[in-house]
Scaffold this active site. Structure first.
Site, PDB file in Angstrom:
ATOM      1  N   LYS A 102      15.482 111.805 -68.387  1.00  0.00           N
ATOM      2  CA  LYS A 102      16.852 111.903 -68.910  1.00  0.00           C
ATOM      3  C   LYS A 102      16.879 112.051 -70.423  1.00  0.00           C
ATOM      4  O   LYS A 102      17.715 112.775 -70.972  1.00  0.00           O
ATOM      5  CB  LYS A 102      17.657 110.679 -68.479  1.00  0.00           C
ATOM      6  CG  LYS A 102      17.009 109.364 -68.857  1.00  0.00           C
ATOM      7  CD  LYS A 102      17.696 108.184 -68.222  1.00  0.00           C
ATOM      8  CE  LYS A 102      16.934 106.892 -68.470  1.00  0.00           C
ATOM      9  NZ  LYS A 102      15.712 106.780 -67.654  1.00  0.00           N
ATOM     10  N   LYS A 202      22.453 110.024 -69.571  1.00  0.00           N
ATOM     11  CA  LYS A 202      22.809 110.410 -68.204  1.00  0.00           C
ATOM     12  C   LYS A 202      24.158 111.131 -68.137  1.00  0.00           C
ATOM     13  O   LYS A 202      24.297 112.127 -67.427  1.00  0.00           O
ATOM     14  CB  LYS A 202      22.808 109.169 -67.307  1.00  0.00           C
ATOM     15  CG  LYS A 202      21.417 108.574 -67.129  1.00  0.00           C
ATOM     16  CD  LYS A 202      21.467 107.215 -66.447  1.00  0.00           C
ATOM     17  CE  LYS A 202      20.071 106.622 -66.287  1.00  0.00           C
ATOM     18  NZ  LYS A 202      20.105 105.256 -65.732  1.00  0.00           N
TER      19      LYS A 202
END
EC number: 1.1.1.3
Length: 434
Positions: A102, A202
Site C-alpha cells: 500500500k 489505503k
C-alpha cells in the site's frame, strides 16, 4: 494451463501465501482449471522461525531467480526502495506482478501502473487494502457500472482496536495502546497506524480505483488518534456517537474530499458496530446505493487469500489472452482534490464557569457562518470530566454543517479569546446514513 508463481519476501504475508498455494493448489486446480505452481520464494533470512516451513528446494536469497523462473512475481517485501526495484525489474522482463504494498502504490503507483501499461502486463493489488476483504475487486468489477459517490472506511485494525477498548473498557489512549502491543495488534513503533498514515495509503488506492485518477498522496488530509481523550469518547457516547478513525473519499460534483481523521458517527450505524481489529468499507454508488464490506484487515491468512485471488485472476487473464487494464485507462480528468470539507463538528473548550462565555463563543462561530446545533448540559459534562465545582469546565458544542475553512478560522479566533484555556478539541461528525 500451467502458470509459474514466485514470491519475493517471506515474512508474515509471504509465508501465508506460500502455505496457501502449496496446501490448496489442488483445490485451485479443481475450481479454476489452472495449474498454478510455486517455483521460488526469495528471502534474505531463512533461519528465522515461521508459522509454515517453505520446502528447501523452493528457497533462495536472490530475488532475480524468482523473476527469471516465474510468470507472475509476487512482491511482499514492503516499503518503497527495494520493493519498487523488484516490481520494475519484473515488469521490464515481461512478468506480471502481484503486490500488497500500500505504501508504494499510494505514493509511486502511477509510475508503476504506467510501466505495466506500457508493457501490457497485469498488476494485482487486492491485498494492499483491507486484507482479505475483496474491496478492490468490488470497485473494479462488481461496481464498475456505477459512478462512485462516497467511500467510508475503517481501514486500520490497530486503531480500531484501541478505540474499541477506550469505548467499551473506559481505557485511556495510552492504556489501550499498551494492551494492543501486548496482544500483538500494534507494532513496537505504531506511528504508521495511530498517526493515520496506513489508512491514508489505503484510501488513496481506493480513490484511484474508484475514479481512475491518481491522487497525489500529499493531498490527503491526515490526522491520527494519538491525541484522542477518553473524555471525548465518553461524551460522544452520551451524544449517541461512536468515535472511529475514518478514511473518507467523498465526491461532490467535480471535487473529491480525501481525508483520514477521528470521526464521530451515529452509534446505530453499521460502521459504528465494527469493533476490535476488524475492518469495514462502505461504498455508495449512484445506482447500487450503499454496500458494505467487512472482515479481517490484516494477518497472514486473510491477506494471503487476497494475494492468491489476484494470482488466480491474472492466471485466468493469461490463459484467456485478456488485455491488461489499469486504473488510469478511463481517467476522470475533471476531478480535483478539495480541502474545504463540509461537515458537522464537535467542539470542546475549557472555559471559566461564569455567565456570558457561551455567548462569546457563539458570536465567533456565528460571525464565521457557523450555527450551533446543540450544547451538552454543563452539569453532565462536569460530572463526566470530574470537574464539578472547579473554576474551569468543559464546554461542549455540536455545530450544524459548515465548511472546514470557516471552522478553522473560527477556532483560531476562539483560541485567542481570553476566557479559553488550552487547545480546543475539534472532531468531525459524519451523519449521512452510513
Amino acid at each position: 494451463m500451467r502458470v509459474r508463481v514466485g514470491i519475493v519476501g517471506c515474512g508474515t504475508v509471504g509465508t501465508g501465501t506460500a502455505e496457501l498455494l502449496l496446501k490448496n493448489g489442488h483445490l485451485i486446480r479443481k475450481k479454476t482449471g489452472l495449474d498454478i505452481v510455486l517455483t521460488k520464494v526469495a528471502d534474505v533470512d531463512w533461519e528465522r522461525p515461521r508459522s509454515f516451513e517453505v520446502p528447501h528446494h523452493l528457497r533462495t536469497t536472490h530475488y532475480t531467480e524468482v523473476i527469471e523462473e516465474s510468470d507472475i512475481v509476487v512482491e511482499l517485501v514492503g516499503g518503497k526502495g527495494f520493493a519498487k526495484q523488484v516490481i520494475l525489474e519484473a515488469l521490464e522482463k515481461g512478468k506480471h506482478v502481484v503486490t500488497a504494498n500500500k505504501h508504494l502504490l499510494a505514493e509511486d503507483g502511477k509510475e508503476i501502473f504506467l510501466k505495466a501499461q506500457e508493457k501490457g502486463l497485469w498488476i494485482g493489488f487486492e491485498a494492499s487494502v483491507g486484507g482479505g476483504i475483496p474491496i478492490v475487486k468490488a470497485l473494479r468489477e462488481g461496481l464498475s457500472a456505477n459512478r462512485i459517490l462516497n467511500i467510508y472506511g475503517i481501514l486500520n485494525g490497530t486503531t480500531n482496536y484501541i478505540l474499541t477498548r477506550m469505548l467499551e473498557e473506559d481505557m485511556t489512549f495510552d492504556e489501550a495502546l499498551a494492551e494492543a502491543k501486548r496482544m500483538g495488534y500494534a507494532e513496537a513503533d505504531p506511528s504508521l497506524d495511530i498517526d493515520g498514515w496506513d489508512s491514508a495509503h489505503k484510501i488513496t488506492i481506493l480513490a484511484t480505483v474508484a475514479f481512475g485518477k491518481f491522487f497525489p498522496f500529499g493531498s490527503v488530509h491526515v490526522e491520527g488518534i494519538r491525541q484522542v481523550d477518553l473524555l471525548d469518547v465518553e461524551l460522544g457516547k452520551e451524544l449517541g456517537y461512536t468515535l472511529k478513525l475514518l478514511a473518507i473519499c467523498k465526491r461532490v460534483d467535480s471535487e473529491v474530499e480525501l481525508r483520514v481523521h477521528p470521526t464521530f458517527i451515529p452509534s446505530e450505524e453499521q460502521l459504528a458496530k465494527v469493533s476490535d481489529v476488524f475492518n469495514a468499507v462502505m461504498v455508495e454508488g449512484d445506482f447500487v446505493g450503499k454496500t458494505m464490506f467487512y472482515g479481517r484487515g490484516a494477518g497472514s491468512h486473510p491477506t494471503a487469500s487476497a494475494v492468491v485471488a489476484d494470482i488466480i485472476d491474472i492466471a485466468r487473464n493469461i490463459a484467456g489472452g485478456i488485455r491488461a487494464l489499469h486504473p488510469f485507462y478511463w481517467e476522470e480528468e475533471e476531478l480535483h482534490i478539495s480541502s474545504n470539507f463540509y461537515s458537522r463538528y464537535y467542539l470542546r473548550l475549557d472555559v471559566p464557569d461564569r455567565p456570558g462565555v457561551l455567548a462569546k463563543v457563539a458570536q465567533v462561530l456565528g460571525d464565521n457562518g457557523i450555527s450551533i446545533a446543540s450544547v451538552l448540559q454543563k452539569e453532565k459534562v462536569c460530572r463526566m470530566a470530574g470537574r464539578e465545582g472547579q473554576s474551569v469546565i468543559p464546554l461542549v458544542l455540536l455545530t450544524h454543517k459548515a465548511y472546514e475553512k470557516q471552522m478553522r478560522k473560527a477556532i483560531e479566533e476562539i483560541k485567542n479569546l481570553p476566557m479559553v484555556e488550552g487547545h480546543p478539541v475539534l472532531i468531525r461528525v459524519e451523519e449521512e446514513k452510513l
